[in-house]
Design a protein around this motif. Structure first.
Motif, short mmCIF file in Angstrom:
data_model
loop_
_atom_site.label_atom_id
_atom_site.label_comp_id
_atom_site.label_asym_id
_atom_site.label_seq_id
_atom_site.Cartn_x
_atom_site.Cartn_y
_atom_site.Cartn_z
N LEU A 37 0.82 -1.20 0.00
CA LEU A 37 0.00 0.00 0.00
C LEU A 37 0.86 1.26 0.00
O LEU A 37 0.49 2.28 -0.59
N ILE A 38 2.01 1.19 0.65
CA ILE A 38 2.92 2.33 0.65
C ILE A 38 3.46 2.57 -0.75
O ILE A 38 3.49 3.70 -1.25
N ILE A 39 3.88 1.50 -1.40
CA ILE A 39 4.36 1.60 -2.78
C ILE A 39 3.28 2.25 -3.66
O ILE A 39 3.55 3.19 -4.41
N GLU A 40 2.07 1.74 -3.52
CA GLU A 40 0.97 2.25 -4.32
C GLU A 40 0.70 3.72 -4.02
O GLU A 40 0.44 4.51 -4.93
N ALA A 41 0.78 4.09 -2.76
CA ALA A 41 0.52 5.48 -2.38
C ALA A 41 1.58 6.41 -2.94
O ALA A 41 1.27 7.52 -3.40
N LEU A 42 2.81 5.98 -2.92
CA LEU A 42 3.88 6.83 -3.43
C LEU A 42 3.74 7.05 -4.93
O LEU A 42 3.76 8.19 -5.40
N GLY A 43 3.58 5.98 -5.65
CA GLY A 43 3.43 6.11 -7.10
C GLY A 43 4.57 6.92 -7.68
O GLY A 43 5.75 6.66 -7.40
N GLU A 44 4.25 7.91 -8.48
CA GLU A 44 5.30 8.72 -9.10
C GLU A 44 5.64 9.93 -8.23
O GLU A 44 6.51 10.72 -8.57
N PHE A 49 6.60 12.16 5.25
CA PHE A 49 6.13 11.14 6.18
C PHE A 49 4.67 11.36 6.54
O PHE A 49 3.84 10.45 6.44
N SER A 50 4.34 12.57 6.92
CA SER A 50 2.98 12.85 7.39
C SER A 50 1.96 12.76 6.25
O SER A 50 0.83 12.33 6.47
N GLU A 51 2.36 13.15 5.05
CA GLU A 51 1.46 13.03 3.90
C GLU A 51 1.18 11.56 3.61
O GLU A 51 0.05 11.14 3.39
N LEU A 52 2.24 10.79 3.64
CA LEU A 52 2.13 9.35 3.40
C LEU A 52 1.19 8.72 4.41
O LEU A 52 0.34 7.88 4.09
N ARG A 53 1.31 9.17 5.63
CA ARG A 53 0.46 8.63 6.67
C ARG A 53 -1.00 8.94 6.39
O ARG A 53 -1.90 8.15 6.69
N GLY A 54 -1.25 10.09 5.79
CA GLY A 54 -2.62 10.45 5.43
C GLY A 54 -3.13 9.65 4.25
O GLY A 54 -4.32 9.37 4.14
N GLU A 55 -2.23 9.26 3.37
CA GLU A 55 -2.64 8.54 2.16
C GLU A 55 -2.96 7.08 2.42
O GLU A 55 -3.89 6.53 1.85
N VAL A 56 -2.16 6.46 3.25
CA VAL A 56 -2.38 5.03 3.51
C VAL A 56 -3.35 4.87 4.67
O VAL A 56 -2.98 4.98 5.84
N GLU A 57 -4.57 4.60 4.31
CA GLU A 57 -5.67 4.51 5.27
C GLU A 57 -5.40 3.49 6.37
O GLU A 57 -5.18 2.31 6.09
N GLY A 58 -5.41 3.97 7.61
CA GLY A 58 -5.38 3.06 8.74
C GLY A 58 -3.99 2.63 9.20
O GLY A 58 -3.86 1.84 10.14
N ILE A 59 -2.95 3.14 8.58
CA ILE A 59 -1.61 2.74 9.01
C ILE A 59 -1.19 3.56 10.22
O ILE A 59 -1.53 4.74 10.34
N SER A 60 -0.50 2.90 11.14
CA SER A 60 -0.06 3.60 12.34
C SER A 60 1.33 4.19 12.10
O SER A 60 2.05 3.79 11.21
N VAL A 77 12.75 2.60 -1.84
CA VAL A 77 12.42 4.01 -1.67
C VAL A 77 13.67 4.79 -1.32
O VAL A 77 14.60 4.27 -0.70
N ASP A 78 13.64 6.05 -1.74
CA ASP A 78 14.74 6.95 -1.44
C ASP A 78 14.27 7.90 -0.35
O ASP A 78 13.17 8.44 -0.42
N VAL A 89 11.10 15.26 5.87
CA VAL A 89 11.66 14.05 5.26
C VAL A 89 10.77 13.63 4.11
O VAL A 89 9.56 13.47 4.27
N GLU A 90 11.39 13.46 2.95
CA GLU A 90 10.61 13.11 1.76
C GLU A 90 10.96 11.73 1.25
O GLU A 90 12.14 11.36 1.20
N TYR A 91 9.94 11.01 0.82
CA TYR A 91 10.14 9.66 0.32
C TYR A 91 9.73 9.58 -1.15
O TYR A 91 8.70 10.12 -1.54
N THR A 92 10.55 8.91 -1.93
CA THR A 92 10.29 8.73 -3.35
C THR A 92 10.64 7.30 -3.73
O THR A 92 11.59 6.73 -3.20
N LEU A 93 9.88 6.75 -4.67
CA LEU A 93 10.23 5.41 -5.15
C LEU A 93 11.49 5.47 -5.99
O LEU A 93 11.68 6.39 -6.78
N THR A 94 12.36 4.50 -5.83
CA THR A 94 13.52 4.37 -6.69
C THR A 94 13.08 3.64 -7.96
O THR A 94 11.92 3.26 -8.09
N GLU A 95 14.01 3.39 -8.84
CA GLU A 95 13.68 2.68 -10.07
C GLU A 95 13.11 1.27 -9.80
O GLU A 95 12.04 0.94 -10.31
N PRO A 96 13.75 0.46 -8.98
CA PRO A 96 13.16 -0.84 -8.65
C PRO A 96 11.79 -0.70 -7.98
O PRO A 96 10.89 -1.50 -8.23
#
Lengths: 127, 127
Positions: A37-44, A49-60, A77-78, A89-96
């Motif tokens: 779900l985190i992978i899916e939320a990040l997408g492109e 951190f806090s935005e991600l937490r808002g995107e992934v419903e129900g994650i602690s 993730v980078d 702190v910002e998270y981005t998907l790497t190529e893999p």
DNA sequence: CTGCATCCGAATCGATACTG
DNA sequence: CAGTATCGATTCGGATGCAG
């Protein structure tokens, strides 16, 4: 088939055995609800951190950090820390990580396409 | 996007909320190591319980029955009991189960393609 | 804001034993 | 052979508090 080695183990060669146990380790890391779900939320996108937490419903808080650490460790993730105050702190998907998205998309798509069928199957089974 | 509703919840409509919680439930069921490996092991074949146990490396008796029950409940596998002695129980993927295989194949393929990259990433991270 | 540590109840899992 | 039940042990996961 490319997936065979994930299934029937015990290859003779020592190198193959190592690669195989590594593959199962990675598969166990990645094939879990929160990671996917985190992978899916990040997408492109790049998300904090806090935005991600808002995107992934129900994650602690804990599960999010834990899984982000794991994904970072595996190079999916980078993690970019901006030395500001308060920290950013910002998270981005790497190529893999992005490559993995096709599989996750397929899984999510499958889920929605079969909602009705599954609900009916459950009704029958529970009876 | 078709996957959106798996991520940011709280739709206004009651029906949408129900469908969404169902989707997350199904996703949690399916997005786990053992379930996916069982799907992959079955493929197009029909396998007995004991054969399946031999195919999925490292799965315990308990986990196999448990996950098979869950997959059967969701209508992804068909369970056929032959009334012989000793009993013979065969498992086959249903149509939705086979549809799921594309996603699982993608996941397994991804794992093998990125083995080396991930191993290196781990080395860096653990340092 | 992000992340780490801690506590604690809940869920998971493996091993074992027992039934049809 | 397949399935269920039970029992410890480990892990998971949420809540809270504290630090940078």
């Amino acid at each position: 088939m490319v997936t065979k080695r994930l299934l029937k183990g015990l290859p003779e060669d020592a190198d193959l055995r190592r690669a195989d146990s590594l593959a199962r380790e990675i598969f166990s890391d990645v094939a879990n609800k929160w990671a996917l779900l985190i992978i899916e939320a990040l997408g492109e996108r790049t998300l904090r951190f806090s935005e991600l937490r808002g995107e992934v419903e129900g994650i602690s808080h804990k599960m999010l950090t834990q899984n982000l650490r794991m994904l970072e460790r595996n190079g999916l993730v980078d993690r970019k820390v901006h030395p500001t105050v308060p920290p950013r702190v910002e998270y981005t998907l790497t190529e893999p990580g992005r490559a993995l998205r096709t599989a996750v998309d397929a899984l999510c798509g499958w889920t929605h396409q079969h909602l009705a069928h599954i609900e009916r199957a459950r009704g029958r089974f529970d009876a």
